[in-house]
Write an enzyme that holds these catalytic residues in place. Structure first.
Site, PDB file in Angstrom:
ATOM      1  CG  ASP A 370      32.848  81.404  46.604  1.00 13.81           C
ATOM      2  OD1 ASP A 370      33.745  81.185  47.436  1.00 13.81           O
ATOM      3  OD2 ASP A 370      32.758  82.486  45.980  1.00 13.81           O
ATOM      4  CG  ASP A 371      36.497  77.868  49.754  1.00 13.30           C
ATOM      5  OD1 ASP A 371      36.936  76.798  49.339  1.00 13.30           O
ATOM      6  OD2 ASP A 371      37.027  78.543  50.660  1.00 13.30           O
ATOM      7  CG  ASP A 482      39.326  84.301  47.380  1.00 16.61           C
ATOM      8  OD1 ASP A 482      39.889  85.374  47.680  1.00 16.61           O
ATOM      9  OD2 ASP A 482      38.372  83.833  48.029  1.00 16.61           O
ATOM     10  CG  ASN A 484      40.718  84.004  50.996  1.00 16.95           C
ATOM     11  OD1 ASN A 484      40.157  85.095  51.057  1.00 16.95           O
ATOM     12  ND2 ASN A 484      40.278  83.030  50.226  1.00 16.95           N
ATOM     13  CG  ASP A 552      34.410  88.669  51.400  1.00 17.58           C
ATOM     14  OD1 ASP A 552      34.100  88.518  50.205  1.00 17.58           O
ATOM     15  OD2 ASP A 552      35.272  87.975  51.973  1.00 17.58           O
TER      16      ASP A 552
END
Ligand code: DGJ
Length: 749
Positions: A370-371, A482, A484, A552
């Site tokens: 992930d990030d 994604d 955000n 989330d």
């Protein structure tokens, strides 16, 4: 099935398997109006009466009729005019060079074609390859004063009770015109004492259902956030009086678009209802040069005479067969483990490989980084836009990681946020004008980031070149895309002043083009869309990715409500759902491991935790869950979904079911959120199942997710009659404690 034009009556009849939609052209002036949408009709005799217009009404024949305003303000139109006397919500509004806004579109001609033309630059439903399963009616109408042409598209599907509508506007004038509003569809009908069902929410609380009475005035769901929307959802259902899960009339509306939207129901003075669906007109202004066309996105309408279940089935079928294009659509997806809740930004290649090694032993099939793998991204304050591997953090880069992960028999996936730019990034330092901003104003930051101006081709090309390079550098099977932050400070350095109002929509067109390019270059890539959890769940996104991260909030109990709302419209095969650790990172709640497994099995399934930190007992349960996933996922993915009990409504328990299309197999998911203790006896619960064969016998087997399943499917269960299960019910004994789950497998013998 299909579309018929009755010449004499001047009526279009649009048929789906169980529904009919009627449009009538009336009078010399070309008014065309909505006659009927409901249960399938075998004939049209008498349908004219439903238009409630007197054929001798002078307004139908004479532009100077004495009471034209009265007529316009009550005529049930197919596409409402603006500024000439219909005071209900308009479908279209323009601004001419002279500053005028009015539009009145009247019938000019029509075509009926087999198939369905794609919508330029936009995701849309389609017919299945090799099947003639969709027919399209195109009504061309014109505003003679403006020389503006509108083509109204209606597509009906042979296998699904859904109608897809869209509008294409062409400027046939010799001077430019500005479109200030273009709705994708309008539906005028009689009020049936409607209640509205819509979805609202926030980060961690996506798609909570809300039901309320439609009173006089306007009720809408909308967003002007530009592309990230937890707060309201592009869906609305109108439920006729008394309609519920299994009975009564329901009209469902959904918008195939990922940007600003408006879905509005209006109850007027005559107790008529008008629904409009389209791009939100706020801050929208599109310049059409002579000869240019504007394509509005697609809206979906469904009608059910059998309550919400049938509406859901129509949406699910439509999206499963006619909008998801991914080669993974009908396949089991790899069980993934995502690094986010496991490590957030705090990882290196060693930690990731430790997680992968342990995961491989438990049946997990893909590691998702992930990030945090790129640029200088040690936290969420920087580096968006710097799409190159941080080799200080990941020694050997993604290539080494992918090779090592592949050696374990697993795949590798990565996270990206391509539409964003951090002020602290090499990209921003090189191209400050690539951020969306208004000259002289500091754009508002959110999560310390700006929005990239992907309406610009050079920006899209630059980002996609970087991304494609990364994806070509290693064996990467999956991307989580994604997004955000919402858009703000709308200004593009590349657009002239009179086109700044196009930026919201051009941004979304840019997004679609980027995702299309990604899939063109990597056709085997599994793409999962995401936006701060579940802020990007819409059919437009499903066109590109067969699954979307749902929230989330991975708490199994909160997920019951979030997944209920989501599954009302979207198939379970699209719902990103993972098992995470407890106490849950969002709610602090502790739920049993098997309950978390049951809830995640009702989606795409995966893990969101550091598997190296689990107890042996938990790891054993992962082995069991992953084995069950392989056994059950075909049924979850392909089955028809039934909502049996709703924790959102009853506050104590949740229950839903999936049934194979041939009704021979079924799964029943049950979660006891609160122990329904009642002295001196504990309550038991009977829940009536659906979708089974009345006369068949089913072996009903309770699956124990804490123990390995050693028996085959026909053993270890009781044989019960389908009619008994549907009319009487399946008995659920109470369970000790809260948050307990049961999963039943039924198979016809
Ligand atoms: C928001 C997503 O919903 C999370 O799953 C995670 O990917 C973070 N972004 C990473 O920044």
């Amino acid at each position: 099935m299909g579309i018929t034009f009755y010449e004499k009556e001047r009526i279009f009849k649009l048929d789906t398997p169980n529904t009919t939609y009627l449009i009538g052209i009336v009078g010399k002036l070309g008014f065309f109006g909505h006659i009927y949408y409901g249960k399938k009709l075998n004939g049209i005799e008498g349908a004219w009466e439903l238009l409630r217009v007197d054929e001798d009404d002078p307004s139908l024949w004479d532009e100077e009729a004495k009471y034209r305003v009265l007529f316009l303000n009550r005529f049930p139109t197919e596409y409402s005019s603006h500024g000439v006397g219909d005071y209900r919500e308009s479908s279209i509004r323009v601004r001419t060079k002279q500053g005028h806004n009015a539009v009145l579109l009247t019938y000019h001609s029509h075509r009926i074609i087999e198939g369905k033309p794609p919508l330029e630059g936009l995701p849309a439903t389609f017919g299945q390859e090799g099947k003639s399963d969709v027919t399209t009616l195109i009504i061309t109408c014109v505003d003679k004063v403006l020389n503006l042409k509108a083509e109204l598209y209606y597509s009906v599907f042979a296998d699904t009770d859904a109608i897809a509508r869209s509008v294409r506007i062409t400027n046939e004038n010799s001077e430019a015109i500005y479109l200030e509003k273009v709705m994708s569809g309008c539906l005028d009908m009689e009020n049936k004492d409607f209640e509205i069902l819509s979805m609202h929410g926030s980060w961690f609380r996506e798609r909570y259902l809300e039901r309320k009475k439609l009173g006089h005035g306007k009720y809408s769901v909308s967003t002007t956030r530009g592309g990230n929307c937890h707060q309201e959802h592009p869906f609305m259902a109108l439920l006729a009086q008394g309609a519920n899960q299994t009975m009564g009339e329901v009209y469902g509306f959904n918008f195939v678009y990922s940007g600003n939207f408006l879905i509005q129901a209006e109850l007027d003075q005559m107790d008529s209802v008008r629904v409009v669906v389209g791009i939100h007109p706020e801050d929208f202004c599109w310049k059409l040069e002579p000869g240019e066309a504007f394509q509005a996105p697609e809206m979906i309408m469904t009608y059910s005479s059998q309550g919400l279940d049938a509406m859901t089935h129509s949406f699910h079928k439509l999206y499963k067969k006619h909008i998801i294009r991914s080669p993974y659509r009908d396949k089991k997806r790899p069980i993934l483990i995502n690094s986010w809740e496991a490590a957030y930004f705090d990882y290196d290649e060693k930690k990731l490989l430790d997680i992968a090694r342990e995961s491989a032993k438990l049946g997990i099939e893909m590691l998702v980084v992930d990030d945090g793998w790129f640029g200088n991204r040690y936290d969420d304050n920087r580096a968006l836009g710097d799409w190159y591997v941080n080799e200080e953090k990941l020694k050997g880069g993604l290539k080494y990681l992918a090779d090592e992960v592949n050696k374990l028999g697993m795949k590798l996936g990565i996270w990206m946020e391509p539409e964003m730019i951090s002020p602290d990034s090499d990209l921003y330092r090189a191209h400050p004008d690539w951020a969306i901003a208004i000259p002289g104003r500091k754009p508002s930051r959110h999560r310390n980031q700006y929005v990239l101006d992907i309406s610009r081709k050079e920006v899209r090309d630059h980002i996609m070149d970087m991304i494609c390079k990364v994806l070509s550098s290693a064996n990467i099977s999956y991307v989580k895309w994604d997004m955000n932050r919402p858009l703000s400070d709308l200004g593009s350095a590349a657009l002239p002043p009179d086109r700044q109002g196009e930026l919201y929509h051009r941004f979304i067109l840019g997004l679609y083009e980027m995702q299309q390019r990604l899939l063109d270059e990597f056709p085997d890539l599994l793409l999962e869309n995401c936006s701060s959890g579940g802020g990007r769940f819409d059919p437009g996104m499903l066109y590109f990715s067969p699954q979307i991260w749902c929230s989330d909030n991975t708490d199994a109990i909160d997920r019951l409500i979030i997944q209920e709302g989501t599954a009302l419209v979207y198939p379970l095969s699209a719902i990103g759902a993972h098992v995470s650790v407890c106490p849950n990172h969002v709610t602090g709640r502790t739920t049993p491991f098997d309950t978390r497994g049951v809830v995640a099995l009702a989606g795409t399934f995966g893990y969101e935790l550091d598997v190296t930190k689990l107890t042996e007992e938990e790891k054993e349960q992962i082995k069991i869950q992953t084995a069950y996933y392989h056994k059950l996922n075909d049924l979850v993915r392909e089955g028809d979904y039934y909502r049996l009990a709703s924790y959102w409504q009853n506050g104590t328990h949740d229950c839903f079911q999936v049934c194979s299309p041939d009704r021979r197999k079924s799964l029943v998911f049950y979660v006891q959120v609160k122990n329904p203790v009642s002295f001196p006896y504990q309550l038991s619960r009977q829940i009536r199942l659906r979708g089974l064969n009345e006369d068949a016998l089913y072996v009903v087997k309770e699956l124990d997710l804490t123990k390995e399943d050693e028996s085959d499917d026909q053993q270890g269960g009781k044989a019960l009659n389908g009619g008994v299960l549907m009319n009487g019910g399946l008995n659920f004994d109470w369970m000790w404690g809260d948050f307990q789950a049961k999963l039943f497998y039924l198979e016809q013998v």
